[in-house]
Design a protein around this motif. Structure first.
Motif, PDB file in Angstrom:
ATOM      1  N   UNK A   2       0.619  -1.258  -0.006  1.00  0.00           N
ATOM      2  CA  UNK A   2       0.285   0.110  -0.023  1.00  0.00           C
ATOM      3  C   UNK A   2       0.710   1.248  -0.279  1.00  0.00           C
ATOM      4  N   UNK A   3       0.474   2.231  -0.190  1.00  0.00           N
ATOM      5  CA  UNK A   3       0.562   3.488  -0.706  1.00  0.00           C
ATOM      6  C   UNK A   3       0.577   4.277   0.340  1.00  0.00           C
ATOM      7  N   UNK A   4       1.797   5.108   1.105  1.00  0.00           N
ATOM      8  CA  UNK A   4       1.706   5.577   2.412  1.00  0.00           C
ATOM      9  C   UNK A   4       2.126   7.151   2.112  1.00  0.00           C
ATOM     10  N   UNK A   5       1.821   8.547   2.480  1.00  0.00           N
ATOM     11  CA  UNK A   5       2.438  10.185   2.554  1.00  0.00           C
ATOM     12  C   UNK A   5       2.618  10.627   3.267  1.00  0.00           C
ATOM     13  N   UNK A   6       3.961  11.184   3.254  1.00  0.00           N
ATOM     14  CA  UNK A   6       4.159  12.112   4.281  1.00  0.00           C
ATOM     15  C   UNK A   6       4.068  13.031   4.302  1.00  0.00           C
ATOM     16  N   UNK A   7       3.116  13.888   4.874  1.00  0.00           N
ATOM     17  CA  UNK A   7       3.852  15.175   4.865  1.00  0.00           C
ATOM     18  C   UNK A   7       4.259  16.161   6.279  1.00  0.00           C
ATOM     19  N   UNK A   8       4.717  16.988   5.812  1.00  0.00           N
ATOM     20  CA  UNK A   8       5.723  17.738   7.205  1.00  0.00           C
ATOM     21  C   UNK A   8       4.245  19.138   7.683  1.00  0.00           C
ATOM     22  N   UNK A   9       4.006  18.862   8.672  1.00  0.00           N
ATOM     23  CA  UNK A   9       3.008  20.032   9.518  1.00  0.00           C
ATOM     24  C   UNK A   9       3.148  20.766  10.051  1.00  0.00           C
ATOM     25  N   UNK A  21       5.361   7.086   0.087  1.00  0.00           N
ATOM     26  CA  UNK A  21       6.306   5.704  -0.455  1.00  0.00           C
ATOM     27  C   UNK A  21       5.425   4.469   0.007  1.00  0.00           C
ATOM     28  N   UNK A  22       5.686   3.496  -0.816  1.00  0.00           N
ATOM     29  CA  UNK A  22       5.043   2.164  -0.670  1.00  0.00           C
ATOM     30  C   UNK A  22       5.470   0.843   0.465  1.00  0.00           C
ATOM     31  N   UNK A  27       2.156  -0.308  10.771  1.00  0.00           N
ATOM     32  CA  UNK A  27       3.655  -0.790  11.504  1.00  0.00           C
ATOM     33  C   UNK A  27       4.907  -0.159  10.326  1.00  0.00           C
ATOM     34  N   UNK A  28       5.045  -0.094   9.758  1.00  0.00           N
ATOM     35  CA  UNK A  28       6.880   0.447   9.052  1.00  0.00           C
ATOM     36  C   UNK A  28       6.560   2.221   9.065  1.00  0.00           C
ATOM     37  N   UNK A  29       5.647   1.743   8.420  1.00  0.00           N
ATOM     38  CA  UNK A  29       5.482   3.709   8.730  1.00  0.00           C
ATOM     39  C   UNK A  29       5.189   4.755   9.287  1.00  0.00           C
ATOM     40  N   UNK A  30       5.262   3.841  11.115  1.00  0.00           N
ATOM     41  CA  UNK A  30       5.503   4.308  12.495  1.00  0.00           C
ATOM     42  C   UNK A  30       7.060   4.074  11.950  1.00  0.00           C
ATOM     43  N   UNK A  31       7.665   4.139  11.841  1.00  0.00           N
ATOM     44  CA  UNK A  31       9.482   4.125  12.079  1.00  0.00           C
ATOM     45  C   UNK A  31      10.148   4.788  11.407  1.00  0.00           C
ATOM     46  N   UNK A  32       9.052   4.794   9.516  1.00  0.00           N
ATOM     47  CA  UNK A  32       9.991   6.097   9.027  1.00  0.00           C
ATOM     48  C   UNK A  32       9.603   6.861   9.467  1.00  0.00           C
ATOM     49  N   UNK A  33       8.479   7.404   9.863  1.00  0.00           N
ATOM     50  CA  UNK A  33       8.226   9.179   9.589  1.00  0.00           C
ATOM     51  C   UNK A  33       8.964   9.096  11.658  1.00  0.00           C
ATOM     52  N   UNK A  61      -6.678   8.860   2.545  1.00  0.00           N
ATOM     53  CA  UNK A  61      -5.946  10.345   3.104  1.00  0.00           C
ATOM     54  C   UNK A  61      -6.536  10.008   4.391  1.00  0.00           C
ATOM     55  N   UNK A  62      -6.619   9.442   4.724  1.00  0.00           N
ATOM     56  CA  UNK A  62      -6.771   8.430   6.587  1.00  0.00           C
ATOM     57  C   UNK A  62      -5.528   9.024   7.298  1.00  0.00           C
ATOM     58  N   UNK A  63      -5.906   9.624   8.432  1.00  0.00           N
ATOM     59  CA  UNK A  63      -4.120   9.856   9.032  1.00  0.00           C
ATOM     60  C   UNK A  63      -4.101   8.475   9.883  1.00  0.00           C
ATOM     61  N   UNK A  64      -3.205   8.070   9.458  1.00  0.00           N
ATOM     62  CA  UNK A  64      -2.587   6.997  10.451  1.00  0.00           C
ATOM     63  C   UNK A  64      -1.781   7.199  11.606  1.00  0.00           C
ATOM     64  N   UNK A  65      -0.802   8.083  11.790  1.00  0.00           N
ATOM     65  CA  UNK A  65       0.441   8.488  12.587  1.00  0.00           C
ATOM     66  C   UNK A  65       0.524   9.665  12.287  1.00  0.00           C
ATOM     67  N   UNK A  66       1.616  10.090  13.566  1.00  0.00           N
ATOM     68  CA  UNK A  66       2.174  11.553  13.767  1.00  0.00           C
ATOM     69  C   UNK A  66       3.458  11.380  14.545  1.00  0.00           C
ATOM     70  N   UNK A  67       4.327  11.885  14.131  1.00  0.00           N
ATOM     71  CA  UNK A  67       5.653  11.972  14.508  1.00  0.00           C
ATOM     72  C   UNK A  67       6.447  13.360  14.789  1.00  0.00           C
ATOM     73  N   UNK A  68       6.410  13.750  16.325  1.00  0.00           N
ATOM     74  CA  UNK A  68       6.428  15.486  16.561  1.00  0.00           C
ATOM     75  C   UNK A  68       8.030  14.837  15.820  1.00  0.00           C
ATOM     76  N   UNK A  69       8.636  16.516  15.711  1.00  0.00           N
ATOM     77  CA  UNK A  69       9.562  17.126  16.275  1.00  0.00           C
ATOM     78  C   UNK A  69      10.729  17.625  17.138  1.00  0.00           C
TER      79      UNK A  69
END
Length: 82
Positions: A2-9, A21-22, A27-33, A61-69
């Protein structure tokens, strides 16, 4: 896969990831973010203390995770070496 998108807020500003990215598992997207957020913390001091984060969205378009900077503690390794 599946494709996931990593937006900067940053505050009220959203910079949309146009390509994404595919990943096989969400759960793999959590580590990438988390890695992206750590990288931004180290290299983009203008984003520190600005309520910045990486938002992960699925193809629908559903948010699945957020990683704070932000630093988990004051002596975050590497940020002062940049």
């Amino acid at each position: 896969m599946r494709r996931f998108f990593f937006d900067l807020l940053v505050g009220n500003v959203v910079m949309i990831d146009p390509g994404g990215m595919v990943f096989e598992r969400v759960e793999a997207t959590f580590s990438a973010a988390d890695d992206m957020a750590r990288h931004l913390f180290v290299w983009r001091d203008d984003l520190r203390d600005r309520d910045a984060c990486i938002r992960v969205r699925d193809a629908g378009g559903r948010e699945v995770y957020r990683a704070a900077v932000w630093a988990e503690h004051a002596d975050k390794q590497g940020w002062d070496l940049a």
